[in-house]
Enzyme design. Structure first.
Site, PDB file in Angstrom:
ATOM      1  N   ARG A 112      -5.744   5.210   1.194  1.00 27.33           N
ATOM      2  CA  ARG A 112      -5.663   4.483   2.474  1.00 27.33           C
ATOM      3  C   ARG A 112      -6.869   4.805   3.371  1.00 27.33           C
ATOM      4  NH1 ARG A 112      -2.318   2.573  -0.377  1.00 27.33           N
ATOM      5  NH2 ARG A 112      -0.180   1.954   0.151  1.00 27.33           N
ATOM      6  N   GLU A 150      -0.317   5.064   9.280  1.00 26.51           N
ATOM      7  CA  GLU A 150      -1.230   4.161   8.573  1.00 26.51           C
ATOM      8  C   GLU A 150      -1.586   2.992   9.495  1.00 26.51           C
ATOM      9  OE1 GLU A 150      -0.069   2.834   4.523  1.00 26.51           O
ATOM     10  OE2 GLU A 150      -0.446   0.821   5.280  1.00 26.51           O
ATOM     11  N   SER A 169       4.408   0.130   5.350  1.00 23.22           N
ATOM     12  CA  SER A 169       4.598   1.570   5.575  1.00 23.22           C
ATOM     13  C   SER A 169       3.976   1.935   6.912  1.00 23.22           C
ATOM     14  CB  SER A 169       3.889   2.391   4.489  1.00 23.22           C
ATOM     15  OG  SER A 169       4.411   2.086   3.230  1.00 23.22           O
TER      16      SER A 169
END
Ligand code: FAD
Ligand code: EPU
Length: 344
Positions: free
Chosen positions: A163, A328, A233
């Site tokens: 990520r 995130e 998420s």
């Protein structure tokens, strides 16, 4: 370019948070981007590029111009056993994946149904079901906002991580990604390492079979943002040391963990779920009832509801497991990017 008659950001972020921008402009070409960034008229305003807003939380009115990326186009070049596909950054990622599967361009099918634009995919190196963008990305083309010229980074220069990429680090706020060049294959070789895909037979199943299976798993697990606002998420899966993991494992034998170099990647969804927070609600924001890593807007949640919920989760998770969750989702407050740590 199109200057939109609305200032409302609600249709342009997948959390469906009802905030305004000073102005919303759709950019359809690279020249539009250059014109917007060099215009005297807009020189005093901060400008934020946005794809589909599916990894973005507006924490209040955005004090600047939101520039929606609508650069379109695809070009395919054959290279031996591969295809090099140059995709304009405003193309819709899920539609693009389906188009590749339908054309027998192999190797992208595990990344089906990830909402957003193609140009956003390298930024956090999107990943799912054992595959990450970095595995198929050849290079990334961008507009350098300091010189207003087009430049290119090869795969090895993008510094892809979990990520993460150079676009979230050194090049943050410095560039607009204009195209992504992907290397896909003519030869079908499925990637079946992820749990529910391992039941598939590598020889008798087609790319379309895997694509459909991934779509089915995702539809069962993840809420559709068109029906229930969310950004996938909310937190990253944390990386912890082996020693820390061994201590936790003694107390929580069920704790799911994956090898990550010398460390372990822990399932944040499990940590939140095991903390008893599934379904936990603050006003109209809640932890999704089936997937604890996803925070949802049940209709009228404000950004402060989502932020209070996220902060409650972060605090609880730290108390229980001494793990500091990192979000995130990208937060914007005023005219700048911010974080939970800065806000609380
Ligand atoms: P946006 O939210 O519009 O932008 C994200 C950030 O990138 C912002 O900071 C923005 O300013 C910047 N940005 C956007 N475009 C550009 C550009 N052209 N140049 C420079 N900066 C730019 N992610 C995964 O990795 N795996 C998943 O499995 C996954 N599943 C998801 C499921 C759901 C239901 C949802 C809602 C989200 C999911 N996500 C997943 C997160 C999200 O889909 C990805 O992060 C996606 O790449 C975001 O694309 P976007 O265009 O909507 O980005
Ligand atoms: N789990 C629970 N309870 C929950 C949720 C998960 O116990 O409420 C457990 C599961 O049983 C499983 C483990 O946690 O043992 C991992 O769950 P899952 O396979 O659903 O994956 P995830 O870690 O929740 C990650 C990515 C997703 C990606 C999937 C599939 C991150 C932060 N998330 O989710 O990406 O789609 O794996 O590869 O890495 C996103 O980034 O937005 C995203 C959705």
């Amino acid at each position: 370019m199109k200057i939109l008659p609305t200032k409302m950001l609600k249709p342009y972020n997948s959390f469906s948070i009802d905030e305004n921008a000073e102005l919303i402009i759709e950019a359809e070409t690279t020249q539009d981007l250059i014109d917007i960034w060099s215009s005297e008229k807009y020189s005093k305003s901060v400008k934020l590029p946005l794809g589909r807003g599916s990894n973005t939380l507006f924490c209040g009115p955005f004090e600047g111009i939101v520039v929606l990326n609508r650069l379109l186009g695809k070009e395919v070049e054959e290279k031996g056993n591969d295809y090099l596909i140059t995709v304009a950054s405003g193309e819709d990622w899920p539609s693009f994946v389906e188009w590749c599967v339908d054309h027998d361009y192999y190797g992208i099918e595990n990344l089906a149904m990830i909402p957003g634009c193609v140009g956003s995919s390298p930024i956090q190196n999107i990943g799912a079901y054992g595959l990450e963008l970095k595995d198929i990305c050849e290079s990334v083309e961008y507009l350098d906002l300091n010189t207003l010229t087009i430049k290119k980074l090869e795969h090895s220069e993008c510094r892809f991580g979990y990520r993460d990429s150079i676009f979230k680090q050194e090049l943050k706020d410095q560039v607009i990604i204009t195209a992504v060049i992907l290397r896909l294959s003519k030869i079908w070789q499925p990637l079946l390492s992820y749990g529910p895909l391992s039941q598939f037979n590598a020889t008798s199943n087609t790319a379309k079979d895997i694509f459909l299976k991934v779509c089915e798993i995702r539809s069962n697990k993840l809420p559709d943002p068109r029906l229930l606002g969310n950004a996938g998420s909310f937190f990253k899966n944390p990386i912890i040391s082996n020693d820390h993991y061994c201590l936790l494992k003694e107390k929580y034998p069920e704790l799911p963990a994956y090898e990550f170099g010398e460390n372990k990647k822990i399932a944040a969804g499990w940590l939140i779920d095991n903390a008893g927070l599934k379904g936990f609600q603050i006003n109209d924001a809640s932890v999704h009832k089936d997937q604890a890593l996803v925070l949802v807007n049940n209709g009228n949640a404000t950004s402060s509801d989502i932020l209070s919920l996220a902060n409650h989760i972060k605090t609880k998770v730290y108390e229980l497991y001494q793990i500091d969750l990192e979000h995130e989702v990208r937060f914007y407050s005023g005219s700048k990017e911010t974080s939970l740590t800065e806000l609380f």
